[in-house]
Design a protein around this motif. Structure first.
Motif, short mmCIF file in Angstrom:
data_model
loop_
_atom_site.label_atom_id
_atom_site.label_comp_id
_atom_site.label_asym_id
_atom_site.label_seq_id
_atom_site.Cartn_x
_atom_site.Cartn_y
_atom_site.Cartn_z
N ALA A 7 12.42 3.93 9.72
CA ALA A 7 12.34 4.37 11.11
C ALA A 7 12.30 3.16 12.04
CB ALA A 7 11.11 5.25 11.30
N ALA A 8 12.98 3.29 13.15
CA ALA A 8 13.15 2.14 14.07
C ALA A 8 11.83 1.57 14.53
CB ALA A 8 14.01 2.58 15.26
N PRO A 9 10.83 2.37 14.93
CA PRO A 9 9.56 1.76 15.36
C PRO A 9 8.87 0.99 14.24
CG PRO A 9 9.70 4.05 16.09
CD PRO A 9 10.81 3.83 15.13
N LEU A 10 8.98 1.48 13.01
CA LEU A 10 8.34 0.79 11.90
C LEU A 10 9.10 -0.47 11.53
CD1 LEU A 10 7.01 3.64 11.78
CD2 LEU A 10 6.94 3.39 9.30
N ALA A 11 10.43 -0.42 11.61
CA ALA A 11 11.22 -1.61 11.31
C ALA A 11 10.93 -2.71 12.31
CB ALA A 11 12.70 -1.25 11.31
N GLY A 46 -2.10 -6.26 -4.42
CA GLY A 46 -1.46 -7.27 -3.62
C GLY A 46 0.05 -7.14 -3.52
N SER A 47 0.59 -6.00 -3.96
CA SER A 47 2.05 -5.81 -3.92
C SER A 47 2.51 -5.08 -2.66
CB SER A 47 2.51 -5.03 -5.16
OG SER A 47 1.86 -3.78 -5.24
N GLY A 48 1.60 -4.76 -1.73
CA GLY A 48 1.99 -4.11 -0.48
C GLY A 48 2.01 -2.60 -0.57
N LYS A 49 1.03 -2.00 -1.27
CA LYS A 49 1.01 -0.54 -1.40
C LYS A 49 0.68 0.13 -0.07
CE LYS A 49 -1.97 -0.23 -4.79
NZ LYS A 49 -2.20 -1.64 -5.15
N THR A 50 -0.14 -0.50 0.77
CA THR A 50 -0.49 0.12 2.05
C THR A 50 0.73 0.31 2.93
OG1 THR A 50 -2.69 -0.90 1.91
CG2 THR A 50 -1.99 -0.03 4.04
N VAL A 51 1.55 -0.72 3.05
CA VAL A 51 2.78 -0.60 3.84
C VAL A 51 3.75 0.35 3.15
CG1 VAL A 51 4.75 -1.88 4.76
CG2 VAL A 51 2.47 -2.89 4.82
N ARG A 91 -6.49 -0.61 9.75
CA ARG A 91 -5.95 -1.76 10.50
C ARG A 91 -4.47 -1.97 10.19
NH1 ARG A 91 -11.00 -4.05 9.07
NH2 ARG A 91 -9.99 -5.06 7.28
N GLU A 92 -4.09 -1.80 8.92
CA GLU A 92 -2.68 -1.98 8.56
C GLU A 92 -1.79 -0.92 9.22
OE1 GLU A 92 -1.16 -4.38 6.48
OE2 GLU A 92 -3.06 -5.41 6.79
N LEU A 93 -2.24 0.33 9.20
CA LEU A 93 -1.44 1.39 9.82
C LEU A 93 -1.43 1.27 11.34
CD1 LEU A 93 -2.49 4.47 7.67
CD2 LEU A 93 -0.45 3.04 7.42
N ASP A 94 -2.43 0.63 11.90
CA ASP A 94 -2.51 0.48 13.35
C ASP A 94 -1.34 -0.35 13.87
OD1 ASP A 94 -3.40 0.78 15.88
OD2 ASP A 94 -5.07 -0.64 15.72
N TRP A 95 -1.08 -1.51 13.24
CA TRP A 95 0.05 -2.30 13.71
C TRP A 95 1.39 -1.75 13.23
CZ3 TRP A 95 3.41 -4.26 10.21
CH2 TRP A 95 2.96 -4.52 8.91
N LEU A 96 1.39 -1.03 12.09
CA LEU A 96 2.65 -0.49 11.59
C LEU A 96 3.14 0.65 12.47
CD1 LEU A 96 4.78 -0.56 9.33
CD2 LEU A 96 3.35 1.03 8.04
N TYR A 97 2.23 1.49 12.98
CA TYR A 97 2.60 2.63 13.81
C TYR A 97 2.29 2.39 15.30
CZ TYR A 97 3.63 5.78 9.91
OH TYR A 97 4.20 6.39 8.83
N ALA A 98 2.18 1.13 15.68
CA ALA A 98 1.85 0.84 17.08
C ALA A 98 2.94 1.31 18.04
CB ALA A 98 1.61 -0.66 17.24
N GLU A 99 4.22 1.20 17.66
CA GLU A 99 5.33 1.57 18.54
C GLU A 99 5.50 3.09 18.64
OE1 GLU A 99 6.99 -0.51 20.38
OE2 GLU A 99 5.98 -2.28 19.56
N THR A 100 4.90 3.84 17.73
CA THR A 100 5.08 5.29 17.74
C THR A 100 4.03 6.00 18.58
OG1 THR A 100 3.71 5.60 15.76
CG2 THR A 100 6.06 5.17 15.43
N ILE A 126 -3.33 10.46 12.41
CA ILE A 126 -3.61 9.99 11.05
C ILE A 126 -5.12 9.80 10.92
CG2 ILE A 126 -3.16 8.18 9.36
CD1 ILE A 126 -0.60 7.52 10.85
N VAL A 127 -5.68 10.29 9.85
CA VAL A 127 -7.11 10.14 9.56
C VAL A 127 -7.26 9.37 8.26
CG1 VAL A 127 -9.27 11.34 9.05
CG2 VAL A 127 -7.71 12.26 10.78
N VAL A 128 -8.08 8.32 8.29
CA VAL A 128 -8.36 7.51 7.11
C VAL A 128 -9.86 7.57 6.86
CG1 VAL A 128 -8.09 5.25 6.03
CG2 VAL A 128 -6.47 5.99 7.79
N GLY A 129 -10.25 7.85 5.63
CA GLY A 129 -11.68 7.97 5.35
C GLY A 129 -11.99 7.92 3.87
N THR A 130 -13.29 7.95 3.60
CA THR A 130 -13.80 8.00 2.23
C THR A 130 -14.08 9.46 1.86
OG1 THR A 130 -16.01 7.57 3.14
CG2 THR A 130 -14.77 5.69 2.30
#
Length: 774
Positions: A7-11, A46-51, A91-100, A126-130
């Protein structure tokens, strides 16, 4: 699908972050066969699973658009095992989906519940939790998953290890069945495969190429150190590598606190991370590592999952992990995203075999070596000083000051000052004992003692002598060391000691090493062989004839008690007592005669005969009760014919007649008797006369009806009144004089209007009616 199909915003966000290409796991989740399907992905830490799962769920969230509209219920849910990992994912999803324009809310334990609830009420995409905190929000109706499109389980194997299976089932049952479920884990054991069958529908298994060879960017080193040098080896490791950020893993919180105090005293910039800290303290500790205010983190395994710290180049296992999976997750904190790192295991001799099993189970190869010595640490420091950037930079504006320092102190003094300033604040290296690297500690083999002289001690096992008790006494008496003492053989009454010939002269022919314990020199060696026992004479077998066997063809007699056999002789018990003869059964006489039951208190009972119960009769069935023939017959009860109840009337002239209702049953009205002494009350036509006081009384006459009463006095002597004087008001509004109220009206109100004349006068006292005269 290629990398450009994101997706363009994520790219744009990836390009701004510096991504030139995607990692293998990120490319795998974008394959055409993965679109819209549940995924079970395994990839190393460390292989980038979050992204990877961030770009994988973009299709369900954006649906081809570049911006997200307002969402009253969450569209995506990410579940993480630990608080730190959940906050890091946010935090990772915050910058990844900032443009959306996506709104991301966190629900983790230890944070303010009301703040999280307000974030959910305002609307979050999006909800992130334990697991535990997410379940609390669902049970309290503050989190609605009815519109959920994507659910992600990050580090699913760790959540199972921590016992979150029940919470996961509860959370996913609250979501619709049409959701897409993505599961990411570093390893996929059998339990994870079973969990995938329960939570996913026809999941696609993705295994990246990097999983076959774990952590190619991590250098594993196993350092074999002595038990007492464990902490010193950790200090030298930190000084040798001088990593920007390092993490030291311990097994328990107690070990974390102990090592924190030791390293803080030595000048290390260190923070702790364990389960006993509050969420705010844990967040501050991680922020200190990211800001550079701290360089070393001492943590338990709570930080082994998902923590990504910048510049983390060194991982030290102060305590060996419990299994190979934990070893991989600990080591995975370094060597992330293509960077290099070192994972060092501190292995004392007693844990050498365990370290080998852990490395073998993790499928990694470690280099066995010694811990950095003090000389190696100093040599590394010297090399860093020579390569310091300040020495390579031009003098610039500081040239004049540098020349002044050289003129005043000389080059050697200025250089020495620079070295001292560089080393200031750094811990001095520790001297370590030599340890064999890469080999198991072999048991110590005692070499031949050499020429020696034997001595006899006048104490043995009977005197409670032991080698560990005698050794220091012998060393103190002769001024020698334990290496110059050979064997110590403790016997029953004496003890033999082997002393080196070179130091035997210190004991001479003998001496007293303690009061009552004498040490004497022997000629030759003692005979310590035990005397051989003479062989015992063989025991003669017992002469016991075998028991003859019964012929099976002979008929066997039926068993009968001795008393029933015809040829039975009385069985003698004792010679001084007669043989037992059974008594004849007791004859029961007429049943009508009463029976006397024997009791111990009965004086007529025989003293020598024990009580025996009477033999059972043949007709043992109980007989019905039969009345004696000589008993007089009793008339049966017969009810009287005139049994109707009659009222009780006491009369002297015979029985009372039964009550009969009169024919004229109507009751007559009451009428007074003509000859009665009392007549009914009849009100007089003339009204009652008013009350008039007697002539000898000085009471005032009562006012007639309709007249206004005279003013009353207050009733107190101080207010006057009496003897014709007008009385004073007592100061109460209810007291009036001459038709006026005393004092001002309350609250400035006007005086109430007078009641009409036809109103009932309520100021009169109640006067009871007069009784008529007789």
């Amino acid at each position: 699908m290629t990398d450009m199909d994101i997706a363009a915003p994520l790219a744009a966000a990836l390009a701004a972050k510096g991504y030139e290409s995607l990692t293998p796991v990120q490319s795998a989740v974008l394959a055409p066969e993965t679109q819209g399907r549940d995924l079970l992905v395994s990839a190393q830490t460390g292989s980038g699973k979050t992204v990877a799962f961030g770009i994988a769920m973009a299709q369900e969230l954006l649906e081809g658009a570049d911006r997200l509209l307002f969402a009253d219920v969450p569209m995506a849910l990410i579940i993480a095992p630990t608080r730190e990992l959940a906050l890091q994912v946010a935090r990772e999803l915050d910058w990844l989906y900032a443009e959306t324009g996506a709104i991301i809310a966190t629900c983790v334990g230890g944070m303010d519940y009301r703040t999280e609830k307000r974030s959910l009420d305002r609307g979050a995409h999006i909800v992130v939790g334990t697991p535990g905190r997410l379940r609390d929000h669902i049970e309290r109706k503050s989190l609605d998953l009815s519109g959920l499109r994507v659910a992600v389980l990050d580090e699913a194997d760790e959540m199972l290890d921590l016992g979150f299976r029940e919470d996961l089932e509860f959370i996913l049952q609250a979501a619709p069945d049409t959701r897409r479920t993505l599961m990411f884990s570093a390893t996929v054991p059998k339990a994870i495969a079973e969990l995938a069958k329960d939570f996913q529908n026809d999941a696609l298994r993705l295994q990246t190429a990097g999983e076959a060879k774990q952590h190619v960017d991590i250098e594993y080193r196993a350092l074999n150190v002595s038990a007492r040098d464990r902490e010193h080896a950790i200090f030298n490791l930190l000084r040798f590598y001088e990593a920007r950020t390092a993490i030291v893993f311990c097994k328990t919180r107690v070990n974390v606190n102990h090592l924190l105090a030791r390293m803080g005293n030595r000048g290390f910039q260190v923070v702790a991370l364990s389960g006993e800290l509050s969420q705010q303290e844990r967040t501050h500790a991680l922020q200190s590592l990211r800001d550079g205010r701290a360089k070393v983190c001492i943590a338990t395994d709570v930080a082994a999952r998902g923590i990504d710290l910048p510049g983390l180049d060194l991982v030290i296992h102060a305590d060996l992990p419990s299994n190979s999976e934990t070893l991989l997750h600990r080591s995975g904190r370094t060597g992330r995203a293509g960077s290099k790192g070192v994972s060092a295991l501190i292995v004392p001799p007693a844990e050498f075999r365990k370290a080998q099993r852990l490395l073998q189970g993790a499928k990694v190869v470690a280099e066995w070596a010694k811990a950095p010595s003090a000389d190696e640490v100093r040599a590394k420091d010297d090399m860093r000083i020579l390569e310091h950037p300040a020495l390579l930079a031009p003098a610039g504006d500081d040239a004049a000051m540098a020349q002044t320092l050289l003129d005043n102190f000389g080059p050697e003094q200025a250089a020495a000052a620079f070295i001292r300033l560089w080393r200031e604040g750094r811990s001095a290296p520790e001297e370590l004992h030599d340890a064999v690297a890469g080999a198991a500690p072999a048991p110590r083999e005692r070499a031949e003692f050499g020429e020696s002289v034997w001595y006899t001690l006048s104490v043995g096992r009977s005197g409670r002598a032991e080698a560990r008790w005698l050794l220091p006494k012998i060393c103190d008496a002769g001024g020698i060391t334990k290496n110059e003492i050979g064997a110590i053989r403790v016997q029953e009454d004496v003890t033999y000691v082997q002393i080196g010939k070179s130091v035997a002269g210190k004991f001479g022919g003998g001496m007293d090493i303690e009061s009552g314990v004498t040490m004497l020199r022997m000629e030759g060696e003692p005979s310590l062989d035990r005397p051989e026992r003479s062989p015992a004479a063989p025991r003669a077998p017992r002469a016991a004839a075998p028991r003859p066997l019964r012929d099976d063809d002979a008929p066997r007699k039926e068993y009968a008690p001795r008393s029933a056999r015809e040829d039975a002789a009385p069985c003698p018990v004792r010679a001084d007592k007669p043989a037992y003869v059974p008594k004849a059964p007791r004859v029961v006489e007429d049943d009508a005669a009463p029976r006397k039951v024997w009791t111990p208190d009965d004086a007529t009972a025989p003293a020598e005969a024990p009580h025996r119960p009477a033999p059972r009769r043949e007709d043992a069935a109980p007989r019905p009760y039969a009345k004696r023939e000589d008993a007089a017959p009793r008339k049966p009860y017969a009810k009287r014919e005139d049994s109707a109840a009659r009222p009780y009337v006491k009369r002297e002239d015979g029985p009372a007649k039964p009550y009969a209702k009169r024919a004229d049953a109507g009751a007559k009205p009451y009428a007074p008797r003509e000859d009665g002494a009392k007549k009914p009350y009849v009100k007089r036509d003339d009204a009652a006369k008013p009350y008039a006081p007697r002539e000898d009384a000085d009471r005032k006459p009562r006012a007639k009806q309709g007249e206004k009463p005279a003013p009353k006095s207050a009733g107190f002597k101080s207010h006057g009144g009496g003897e014709g004087k007008p009385g004073k008001a007592a100061g109460f509004k209810s007291h009036a004089s001459e038709g006026k109220t005393f004092g001002k009206p309350a609250f400035g109100k006007a005086k109430p209007a007078a009641a009409p004349k036809d109103a009932k006068d309520t100021s009169k006292r109640f006067v009871p009616p007069r009784k008529p005269k007789a």
